[in-house]
Scaffold this motif. Structure first.
Motif, PDB file in Angstrom:
ATOM      1  N   ILE A   1     130.887 145.837  77.358  1.00 45.08           N
ATOM      2  CA  ILE A   1     130.737 144.687  76.477  1.00 45.08           C
ATOM      3  C   ILE A   1     129.315 144.143  76.595  1.00 45.08           C
ATOM      4  CG2 ILE A   1     131.553 142.353  75.984  1.00 45.08           C
ATOM      5  CD1 ILE A   1     134.275 143.284  77.138  1.00 45.08           C
ATOM      6  N   PRO A   2     128.527 144.221  75.511  1.00 47.33           N
ATOM      7  CA  PRO A   2     127.139 143.739  75.585  1.00 47.33           C
ATOM      8  C   PRO A   2     127.075 142.220  75.555  1.00 47.33           C
ATOM      9  CG  PRO A   2     127.628 144.485  73.370  1.00 47.33           C
ATOM     10  CD  PRO A   2     128.846 144.799  74.200  1.00 47.33           C
ATOM     11  N   ARG A   3     125.961 141.704  76.033  1.00 41.73           N
ATOM     12  CA  ARG A   3     125.713 140.263  76.032  1.00 41.73           C
ATOM     13  C   ARG A   3     124.393 140.043  75.295  1.00 41.73           C
ATOM     14  NH1 ARG A   3     127.635 136.164  79.368  1.00 41.73           N
ATOM     15  NH2 ARG A   3     128.693 137.712  80.655  1.00 41.73           N
ATOM     16  N   TYR A   4     124.442 139.276  74.188  1.00 41.59           N
ATOM     17  CA  TYR A   4     123.277 139.106  73.340  1.00 41.59           C
ATOM     18  C   TYR A   4     122.573 137.776  73.614  1.00 41.59           C
ATOM     19  CZ  TYR A   4     125.424 142.899  70.683  1.00 41.59           C
ATOM     20  OH  TYR A   4     125.990 144.092  70.305  1.00 41.59           O
ATOM     21  N   PRO A   5     121.243 137.807  73.751  1.00 41.19           N
ATOM     22  CA  PRO A   5     120.473 136.558  73.894  1.00 41.19           C
ATOM     23  C   PRO A   5     120.227 135.927  72.531  1.00 41.19           C
ATOM     24  CG  PRO A   5     118.995 138.429  73.961  1.00 41.19           C
ATOM     25  CD  PRO A   5     120.393 138.997  73.857  1.00 41.19           C
ATOM     26  N   LEU A   6     119.724 134.718  72.526  1.00 37.43           N
ATOM     27  CA  LEU A   6     119.454 134.023  71.267  1.00 37.43           C
ATOM     28  C   LEU A   6     118.425 134.777  70.434  1.00 37.43           C
ATOM     29  CD1 LEU A   6     120.111 131.545  69.564  1.00 37.43           C
ATOM     30  CD2 LEU A   6     118.320 130.299  70.775  1.00 37.43           C
ATOM     31  N   GLU A   7     117.502 135.477  71.097  1.00 33.70           N
ATOM     32  CA  GLU A   7     116.475 136.220  70.372  1.00 33.70           C
ATOM     33  C   GLU A   7     117.077 137.277  69.450  1.00 33.70           C
ATOM     34  OE1 GLU A   7     116.485 135.582  73.500  1.00 33.70           O
ATOM     35  OE2 GLU A   7     114.586 134.667  74.086  1.00 33.70           O
ATOM     36  N   GLN A   8     118.313 137.709  69.733  1.00 28.09           N
ATOM     37  CA  GLN A   8     118.979 138.725  68.916  1.00 28.09           C
ATOM     38  C   GLN A   8     119.179 138.244  67.487  1.00 28.09           C
ATOM     39  OE1 GLN A   8     119.717 141.679  70.088  1.00 28.09           O
ATOM     40  NE2 GLN A   8     121.110 142.593  68.605  1.00 28.09           N
ATOM     41  N   MET A   9     119.197 136.930  67.279  1.00 29.06           N
ATOM     42  CA  MET A   9     119.438 136.391  65.943  1.00 29.06           C
ATOM     43  C   MET A   9     118.226 136.525  65.027  1.00 29.06           C
ATOM     44  SD  MET A   9     121.616 132.943  66.768  1.00 29.06           S
ATOM     45  CE  MET A   9     121.665 132.499  65.022  1.00 29.06           C
ATOM     46  N   GLY A  10     117.069 136.870  65.571  1.00 29.60           N
ATOM     47  CA  GLY A  10     115.888 137.028  64.732  1.00 29.60           C
ATOM     48  C   GLY A  10     114.695 136.289  65.289  1.00 29.60           C
ATOM     49  N   ARG A  11     113.619 136.257  64.527  1.00 25.18           N
ATOM     50  CA  ARG A  11     112.396 135.589  64.968  1.00 25.18           C
ATOM     51  C   ARG A  11     112.637 134.072  65.026  1.00 25.18           C
ATOM     52  NH1 ARG A  11     107.157 137.351  61.892  1.00 25.18           N
ATOM     53  NH2 ARG A  11     107.840 139.297  62.890  1.00 25.18           N
ATOM     54  N   LEU A  12     112.334 133.482  66.166  1.00 27.19           N
ATOM     55  CA  LEU A  12     112.653 132.078  66.376  1.00 27.19           C
ATOM     56  C   LEU A  12     111.408 131.211  66.402  1.00 27.19           C
ATOM     57  CD1 LEU A  12     115.263 132.392  69.263  1.00 27.19           C
ATOM     58  CD2 LEU A  12     115.669 132.437  66.816  1.00 27.19           C
ATOM     59  N   ALA A  13     111.484 130.082  65.706  1.00 28.70           N
ATOM     60  CA  ALA A  13     110.436 129.070  65.853  1.00 28.70           C
ATOM     61  C   ALA A  13     110.602 128.367  67.196  1.00 28.70           C
ATOM     62  CB  ALA A  13     110.516 128.066  64.709  1.00 28.70           C
ATOM     63  N   ASN A  14     111.843 128.227  67.637  1.00 28.12           N
ATOM     64  CA  ASN A  14     112.157 127.600  68.913  1.00 28.12           C
ATOM     65  C   ASN A  14     113.074 128.555  69.682  1.00 28.12           C
ATOM     66  OD1 ASN A  14     113.256 126.089  71.032  1.00 28.12           O
ATOM     67  ND2 ASN A  14     113.239 124.184  69.852  1.00 28.12           N
ATOM     68  N   PRO A  15     112.627 129.110  70.818  1.00 29.44           N
ATOM     69  CA  PRO A  15     113.437 130.107  71.535  1.00 29.44           C
ATOM     70  C   PRO A  15     114.698 129.542  72.169  1.00 29.44           C
ATOM     71  CG  PRO A  15     111.509 129.496  72.829  1.00 29.44           C
ATOM     72  CD  PRO A  15     111.344 128.846  71.484  1.00 29.44           C
ATOM     73  N   MET A  16     114.851 128.209  72.163  1.00 33.88           N
ATOM     74  CA  MET A  16     116.033 127.597  72.770  1.00 33.88           C
ATOM     75  C   MET A  16     117.012 127.049  71.736  1.00 33.88           C
ATOM     76  SD  MET A  16     114.370 125.584  76.025  1.00 33.88           S
ATOM     77  CE  MET A  16     113.141 124.711  75.034  1.00 33.88           C
ATOM     78  N   LEU A  17     116.595 126.984  70.468  1.00 29.47           N
ATOM     79  CA  LEU A  17     117.432 126.372  69.435  1.00 29.47           C
ATOM     80  C   LEU A  17     117.183 127.058  68.106  1.00 29.47           C
ATOM     81  CD1 LEU A  17     119.241 123.988  68.328  1.00 29.47           C
ATOM     82  CD2 LEU A  17     117.104 122.728  67.986  1.00 29.47           C
ATOM     83  N   GLN A  18     118.275 127.415  67.421  1.00 31.16           N
ATOM     84  CA  GLN A  18     118.137 127.954  66.076  1.00 31.16           C
ATOM     85  C   GLN A  18     119.183 127.314  65.163  1.00 31.16           C
ATOM     86  OE1 GLN A  18     118.001 132.192  65.636  1.00 31.16           O
ATOM     87  NE2 GLN A  18     117.282 132.054  63.545  1.00 31.16           N
ATOM     88  N   ILE A  19     118.753 126.957  63.961  1.00 32.16           N
ATOM     89  CA  ILE A  19     119.647 126.365  62.962  1.00 32.16           C
ATOM     90  C   ILE A  19     119.495 127.163  61.672  1.00 32.16           C
ATOM     91  CG2 ILE A  19     120.201 124.291  61.636  1.00 32.16           C
ATOM     92  CD1 ILE A  19     118.968 122.685  63.992  1.00 32.16           C
ATOM     93  N   VAL A  20     120.607 127.633  61.144  1.00 31.52           N
ATOM     94  CA  VAL A  20     120.591 128.490  59.962  1.00 31.52           C
ATOM     95  C   VAL A  20     121.589 127.945  58.954  1.00 31.52           C
ATOM     96  CG1 VAL A  20     121.010 130.810  59.061  1.00 31.52           C
ATOM     97  CG2 VAL A  20     119.980 130.516  61.327  1.00 31.52           C
ATOM     98  N   GLU A  21     121.161 127.881  57.706  1.00 29.79           N
ATOM     99  CA  GLU A  21     122.076 127.512  56.626  1.00 29.79           C
ATOM    100  C   GLU A  21     122.633 128.788  56.002  1.00 29.79           C
ATOM    101  OE1 GLU A  21     120.774 123.821  54.247  1.00 29.79           O
ATOM    102  OE2 GLU A  21     118.900 124.685  54.994  1.00 29.79           O
TER     103      GLU A  21
END
Length: 297
Positions: A10-30
């Motif tokens: 079972i893999p474990r994905y970091p937030l960076e997996q969601m794409g290029r981040l302006a903020n590496p600790m927080l991402q908000i997507v509509e």
């Protein structure tokens, strides 16, 4: 449902997996109905290394959190915490707002209030919050403020995002308490929270109440008695439930052998683990794996 790959881990994905981040600790997507990046990754069991909150405005699909299936409903709020196993059965257009943040983001909170919120602690392993018309109005208005500040940077923009997000998490935690907590459990839970946090961090290596009592500088008897009063369960029940939950996750979502799971959970002997699991579930590990896969395939 889905087929498990041979020797699947079972893999474990970091937030960076969601794409290029302006903020590496927080991402908000509509969400506007578009297909997600890395879509193949979410069609197999996985864990996220971050907190994941989604408000669904419109759309329907089905996914799994641990061993429980959920059918996504419009105007409903969903949330997961880092240790849970996630799986989507299919991809379908969804409209709403997604918020993801890391433990490091929570640590920025000076008084650590956010880490103590029921939604973040998630002691009941919840996932879905049912919303009234009033809740929908408040949440949509707050999310609109958050996304506007997040996507249109301006002076003090990060502070505004953090402030609005703080309000949202407190509001959602009120709903969590109403929907998941009975009145006789709403008591001072400071010690039980400390204990549960330690169990979450060390359950694969520490299986005895005395081990946790030593870490908390308490006697095992005092810890057991206090945990029982505060939570309704004994300390050893908390430890055993966490071990069984992880065992069920691995038996259901992975193709690891019982021997491999035994070692991963800190048991030295597979036969003892088999007896332990059967005593708590009335099934052997192999029997549980066979039954639950037959039920949901």
């Amino acid at each position: 449902m889905y087929s498990i790959k041979p020797e699947f881990e079972i893999p474990r994905y970091p937030l960076e997996q969601m794409g290029r981040l302006a903020n590496p600790m927080l991402q908000i997507v509509e969400g506007t109905g578009q297909m997600l990046e890395h879509k193949d990754d979410i069609l197999t069991p996985h864990r996220k290394d971050y907190y994941f909150l989604v408000y669904i405005k419109t759309g329907r699909t089905r996914h799994w959190i641990d061993m429980t299936p959920y059918t996504i409903k419009p105007q409903t709020f969903y949330f997961t915490v880092p240790h849970q196993i996630l799986l989507k059965e299919e991809l379908a257009p969804l409209h709403g707002t997604l918020i993801a943040f890391t433990e490091e983001f929570l640590a920025l909170d000076d008084n650590q209030l956010l880490k103590k919120l029921p939604l973040i602690q998630n002691p009941q392993n919840g996932h879905e919050l049912i919303l009234s018309a009033r809740d929908v109005e408040f949440i949509e208005e707050t999310l609109d403020k958050i996304t506007r500040e997040y996507h249109q940077p301006s002076d003090w923009g990060n502070e505004m995002v953090s402030s609005y997000l703080r309000v949202l998490l407190i509001y959602l935690s009120r709903l969590y308490t109403e929907q998941f907590t009975t009145e006789d459990r709403i008591i001072d839970r400071q010690l039980v929270k400390r204990f549960q946090n330690l169990v979450e961090a060390r359950f694969t290596e520490l299986h005895q109440v005395a081990d946790y009592a030593d870490l908390m500088h308490l006697s095992a008897g005092h810890l057991s008695e206090t945990i029982k009063v505060q939570s309704g369960k004994t300390a050893i029940e908390h430890i055993h439930e966490r071990l069984v939950l992880e065992a069920k996750r691995l038996l259901f979502h992975s193709d690891q052998s019982v021997k491999e799971i035994t070692a991963q959970l800190g048991f030295e002997d597979a036969s003892y683990f088999n007896r332990f699991f059967k005593r708590l579930t009335d099934q052997t590990p192999v029997g549980y794996r066979t039954t639950i896969r037959e039920m949901y395939h």
